[in-house]
Motif scaffolding. Structure first.
Motif, short mmCIF file in Angstrom:
data_model
loop_
_atom_site.label_atom_id
_atom_site.label_comp_id
_atom_site.label_asym_id
_atom_site.label_seq_id
_atom_site.Cartn_x
_atom_site.Cartn_y
_atom_site.Cartn_z
N GLN A 47 0.88 -1.25 -0.02
CA GLN A 47 0.22 0.03 -0.08
C GLN A 47 0.81 1.24 -0.04
OE1 GLN A 47 -3.51 0.02 -0.17
NE2 GLN A 47 -2.90 2.13 -0.74
N VAL A 48 2.11 1.18 0.53
CA VAL A 48 2.85 2.23 0.62
C VAL A 48 3.49 2.65 -0.61
CG1 VAL A 48 5.22 3.22 1.71
CG2 VAL A 48 3.46 2.04 3.09
N ARG A 49 3.77 1.52 -1.28
CA ARG A 49 4.45 1.60 -2.76
C ARG A 49 3.01 2.28 -3.76
NH1 ARG A 49 5.00 -2.88 -5.00
NH2 ARG A 49 4.60 -4.28 -3.53
N ILE A 50 2.01 1.93 -3.64
CA ILE A 50 0.74 2.36 -4.27
C ILE A 50 0.68 3.72 -4.05
CG2 ILE A 50 -1.74 2.36 -4.49
CD1 ILE A 50 -1.44 -0.62 -3.91
N ASP A 51 0.80 4.30 -2.71
CA ASP A 51 0.62 5.56 -2.29
C ASP A 51 1.65 6.43 -2.94
OD1 ASP A 51 -1.93 4.92 -1.03
OD2 ASP A 51 -0.93 4.89 1.00
N ASN A 52 2.87 6.09 -2.75
CA ASN A 52 3.83 6.52 -3.40
C ASN A 52 3.95 7.11 -4.86
OD1 ASN A 52 5.21 6.60 -0.74
ND2 ASN A 52 6.56 5.25 -1.07
N GLU A 53 3.54 5.98 -5.59
CA GLU A 53 3.40 5.99 -6.99
C GLU A 53 2.33 7.13 -7.30
OE1 GLU A 53 4.43 5.81 -11.15
OE2 GLU A 53 5.50 4.84 -9.25
N ILE A 54 1.26 7.06 -6.40
CA ILE A 54 0.24 8.03 -6.87
C ILE A 54 0.55 9.67 -6.42
CG2 ILE A 54 -1.96 8.83 -5.87
CD1 ILE A 54 -2.92 5.73 -5.40
N GLY A 55 1.28 9.41 -5.38
CA GLY A 55 1.92 10.90 -5.11
C GLY A 55 2.84 11.36 -6.03
N SER A 56 3.80 10.45 -6.62
CA SER A 56 4.71 10.76 -7.66
C SER A 56 4.07 11.26 -8.95
CB SER A 56 5.68 9.61 -7.95
OG SER A 56 6.40 9.69 -9.11
N THR A 67 -7.79 12.28 -7.90
CA THR A 67 -8.09 11.81 -9.13
C THR A 67 -7.10 10.79 -9.45
OG1 THR A 67 -8.48 14.24 -9.73
CG2 THR A 67 -8.00 12.81 -11.56
N VAL A 68 -5.92 10.72 -9.52
CA VAL A 68 -5.09 9.48 -9.77
C VAL A 68 -5.60 8.46 -8.99
CG1 VAL A 68 -2.81 8.79 -9.82
CG2 VAL A 68 -3.05 11.02 -10.28
N LYS A 69 -6.06 8.39 -7.70
CA LYS A 69 -6.17 7.35 -6.90
C LYS A 69 -7.55 6.70 -7.45
CE LYS A 69 -6.81 5.67 -2.08
NZ LYS A 69 -6.87 6.17 -0.77
N LYS A 70 -8.49 7.95 -7.70
CA LYS A 70 -9.83 7.23 -8.29
C LYS A 70 -9.70 6.28 -9.46
CE LYS A 70 -12.16 10.12 -10.81
NZ LYS A 70 -13.14 11.03 -11.41
N GLY A 75 -8.91 0.31 -11.89
CA GLY A 75 -8.23 -0.63 -12.43
C GLY A 75 -7.16 -0.21 -13.48
N TRP A 76 -6.81 1.22 -13.82
CA TRP A 76 -6.03 1.57 -14.55
C TRP A 76 -4.42 1.34 -13.73
CZ3 TRP A 76 -6.79 3.04 -19.64
CH2 TRP A 76 -8.19 3.65 -19.76
N GLY A 77 -3.68 0.98 -14.85
CA GLY A 77 -2.27 0.55 -14.21
C GLY A 77 -1.24 1.77 -14.08
N PHE A 78 -0.44 1.79 -13.40
CA PHE A 78 0.25 3.22 -13.23
C PHE A 78 1.17 3.66 -14.58
CE2 PHE A 78 0.61 1.93 -8.50
CZ PHE A 78 -0.49 2.92 -8.14
N LYS A 79 1.52 2.72 -15.54
CA LYS A 79 1.90 3.06 -16.53
C LYS A 79 1.05 3.94 -17.48
CE LYS A 79 4.14 1.46 -20.72
NZ LYS A 79 4.81 0.05 -21.47
N GLU A 80 -0.26 3.42 -17.73
CA GLU A 80 -1.12 4.13 -18.15
C GLU A 80 -1.47 5.41 -17.40
OE1 GLU A 80 -3.86 0.89 -18.87
OE2 GLU A 80 -3.59 1.03 -20.87
N LEU A 81 -1.63 5.47 -16.09
CA LEU A 81 -1.97 6.69 -15.48
C LEU A 81 -0.83 7.61 -15.70
CD1 LEU A 81 -3.22 5.06 -12.04
CD2 LEU A 81 -4.70 6.05 -13.94
N ARG A 82 0.20 7.31 -15.51
CA ARG A 82 1.37 8.38 -15.81
C ARG A 82 1.28 8.87 -17.21
NH1 ARG A 82 6.07 9.78 -13.08
NH2 ARG A 82 5.72 8.21 -11.54
#
Length: 212
Positions: A47-56, A67-70, A75-82
């Motif tokens: 969960q910390v890794r998830i939160d860190n990536e969202i914050g980044s 918004t990123v967390k939503k 179901g969107w992955g971090f690569k696509e979210l970035r």
């Protein structure tokens, strides 16, 4: 060393990976840096890794963490979210609208076309975002860093050059041109400029702040 055209082309599709590789390869020289917190404290909880990536993503592209967390929870992955956050930054459009286009057209090049972005637009947005990131994290004047990014120098090269310029009379533009690995790595550049090992250690400590 300047990026090749192939590297730039790949960078349009992959926002984060080239940046990480650039920083890692540029700092793997000389006096070892202290271990990063994750290495000292064991594995970072999921969960910390998830939160860190969202914050980044939020900090880098100016999108609210909520918004990123939503969209992550949808179901969107971090690569696509970035990538979506970057396109939102580049166009000023809502991140949700960008992801709607991704759902409709599936491929990012088509999404970029539908957003009216040309390869030159994307390159300019990457350069501007990189310069703003250096300003935020290291206090580097965008007027100094942006011309170097526009000349296709990578994040690690620009960061080294502007930080090393604090310890010598050469400009960042002069310093970055001196770096030509493997023949001339950053330690060799430092020797030519009369920058000490301790000063280079401080440079690398600052560059650690840029790691994802």
């Amino acid at each position: 060393m300047k990026k090749s055209l192939l590297t730039l082309a790949l960078a349009f599709g992959l926002v984060a990976a080239p940046f990480t590789t650039d920083i890692l390869s540029s700092t793997a020289e000389a006096k070892p840096l202290p271990p990063r917190p994750a290495a000292r404290e064991g594995l970072v909880p999921h969960q910390v890794r998830i939160d860190n990536e969202i914050g980044s993503i939020s900090a880098r592209f100016g999108v609210a963490e909520s918004t990123v967390k939503k969209f992550y929870n949808q179901g969107w992955g971090f690569k696509e979210l970035r990538h979506a956050a970057f396109l939102s930054y580049a166009t000023g459009k809502d991140m949700g609208a960008v992801l709607d286009l991704k759902t409709e057209y599936n491929r990012w090049p088509r999404v970029e076309y539908m957003l009216g972005l040309t390869p030159n637009d994307i390159k300019a947005a990457h350069d501007k975002n990189d310069a703003e990131y250096l300003s935020t994290v290291l206090g580097v004047d965008t007027a100094v860093s942006l011309p170097l990014f526009e000349q296709n120098f990578g994040m690690g090269d620009v960061a080294h050059a502007v930080l090393m310029a604090k310890y010598c009379s050469s400009t960042p533009a002069q310093i970055v041109e001196m770096h030509n690995p493997p023949a001339t790595d950053w330690d060799a550049v430092a020797t030519q400029l009369g920058i000490t090992e301790d000063q280079m250690y401080q440079v690398r400590l600052e560059i650690e702040k840029l790691r994802p």
